[in-house]
Design an enzyme around this catalytic site. Structure first.
Site, mmCIF file in Angstrom:
data_model
loop_
_atom_site.group_PDB
_atom_site.id
_atom_site.type_symbol
_atom_site.label_atom_id
_atom_site.label_comp_id
_atom_site.label_asym_id
_atom_site.label_seq_id
_atom_site.Cartn_x
_atom_site.Cartn_y
_atom_site.Cartn_z
ATOM 1 N N GLU A 141 1.077 -2.153 -11.621
ATOM 2 C CA GLU A 141 1.884 -0.847 -11.007
ATOM 3 C C GLU A 141 2.449 -1.080 -9.732
ATOM 4 O O GLU A 141 3.100 -0.181 -9.172
ATOM 5 C CB GLU A 141 0.865 0.181 -11.085
ATOM 6 C CG GLU A 141 0.014 0.613 -10.221
ATOM 7 C CD GLU A 141 -1.100 -0.367 -10.103
ATOM 8 O OE1 GLU A 141 -1.103 -1.460 -10.532
ATOM 9 O OE2 GLU A 141 -1.946 -0.251 -9.148
ATOM 10 N N HIS B 162 -2.529 -6.233 -9.848
ATOM 11 C CA HIS B 162 -1.842 -4.725 -9.907
ATOM 12 C C HIS B 162 -0.469 -4.598 -10.589
ATOM 13 O O HIS B 162 0.723 -4.644 -9.895
ATOM 14 C CB HIS B 162 -1.537 -4.132 -8.361
ATOM 15 C CG HIS B 162 -3.123 -3.600 -8.073
ATOM 16 N ND1 HIS B 162 -3.714 -2.459 -7.966
ATOM 17 C CD2 HIS B 162 -3.766 -4.409 -7.189
ATOM 18 C CE1 HIS B 162 -4.789 -2.320 -7.334
ATOM 19 N NE2 HIS B 162 -5.143 -3.412 -7.080
ATOM 20 N N CYS C 104 -8.118 -3.336 -11.402
ATOM 21 C CA CYS C 104 -8.517 -3.439 -10.062
ATOM 22 C C CYS C 104 -9.947 -2.715 -10.089
ATOM 23 O O CYS C 104 -10.742 -3.309 -10.857
ATOM 24 C CB CYS C 104 -7.940 -3.201 -8.680
ATOM 25 S SG CYS C 104 -8.614 -4.087 -7.389
#
Lengths: 226, 79
Positions: free
Chosen positions: A205, A203, A88
């Site tokens: 994560e 994302h 990002c």
């Protein structure tokens, strides 16, 4: 040998903690958290530039962070053929540094996008080896400037060198558009020519733990470790 | 001396804010405006005693190193 990694934190980073947990849980190795004013970086296998709004997105997203003191070390790390992942805002920083081609501009519909999106692999590299051909990954996005832009010459270069790692695609939800933010050729992530640096808007994560809606983000780290 | 630098997205890049501004003006009955594009203005001070060449070189350097991303933007020094 255990897999070592590091996450760089800038003022305004807000996914650094998630990235640290993501690395700790999936690599089981040592994970360093490095402040942007540091001038040395430990020898690690992977560095993550996390998401967020570094320096308040002033001037352009990632512009200020790309001039931080630690960046010289991050560039050296990449030049040593070790892995560098920008997620990002991290992707925006990598384009501002010049390690990745192109730029990320305002989403076509001017809306901040905070939702699940679907991506699939375009060209194979060490970040997406564990993903099957035509496998759809559900991974969240949260961005205002994720609309990937580059000129035709650069786009041809990215295609010819197989540097496009991920593209947005249709998913299981009927309201999910194929190209959520207007990126050229629905590009969601690209690598450098040597394919050791990846930038992606979604994302991973935020999609690895049992309490997440999806665990597809695991595949990135699993690919690197395998 | 006060310097004004106009930074805008290159012509071939879609500038969605300008499009929305245009739609809003149209809805207010101001239909004569078209091709609206929004940019940004950076104002800064430079010492008065530097030469014209040095001034141009310093501004150029600041734009290339930080103020402008030449993949998507172009700039013009207004004075």
């Amino acid at each position: 040998m255990s897999f070592k990694s590091a996450v760089i934190t800038f003022p305004g980073s807000n996914c650094d903690r998630d990235a640290l947990c993501y690395l700790k849980d999936l690599t089981k190795g040592k994970v360093h958290n490095i402040w942007h004013e540091e001038t040395s970086l430990p020898k690690v296998d992977l560095v993550i530039l996390p998401g967020g709004f570094s320096f308040g997105d002033y001037l352009r997203s990632g512009a200020m962070a790309s001039k931080s003191k630690i960046i010289d070390e991050v560039v050296k790390h990449a030049n040593d053929n070790r892995y560098l992942l920008g997620i990002c805002n991290g992707f925006q920083i990598l384009t501002e540094i010049g390690l990745l081609k192109g730029a990320l501009i305002r989403n076509k519909k001017l809306k901040f996008l905070g939702k699940n999106c679907f991506i699939k692999r375009k060209f194979k590299n060490n970040f997406n080896l564990s993903i099957k051909d035509n496998q759809t990954l559900q991974i969240p996005v949260a961005h205002n400037e994720g609309n990937f832009y580059c000129d035709t010459e650069t786009l041809n270069l990215l295609k010819n060198n197989e540097q496009i790692a991920f593209e947005y695609c249709k998913g299981e939800f009927s309201d999910t558009e194929e190209n959520i933010n207007g990126s050229i050729e629905a590009i969601a992530g690209i690598t450098n020519k040597k394919k050791n640096v990846l930038g992606m808007m979604p994302h991973p994560e935020r999609a690895y733990s049992d309490f997440h809606q999806s665990q597809d983000g695991r595949l990135i780290i699993e690919s690197l470790i395998s | 001396m006060r310097i004004k630098i106009l930074v805008r997205l290159k012509g071939q890049i879609l500038e969605p804010q300008g499009k929305v501004i245009e739609q809003s003006l149209n809805s207010l009955g101001l239909t004569e405006f078209s091709n609206i594009r929004q940019g940004k203005l950076i104002e800064l001070d430079l010492p008065d005693n530097i030469s014209k060449e040095e001034k141009a070189q310093k501004i150029d350097s600041a734009c290339k190193k930080l103020l402008v991303n030449d993949i998507i933007e172009e700039y013009e020094v207004l004075g």
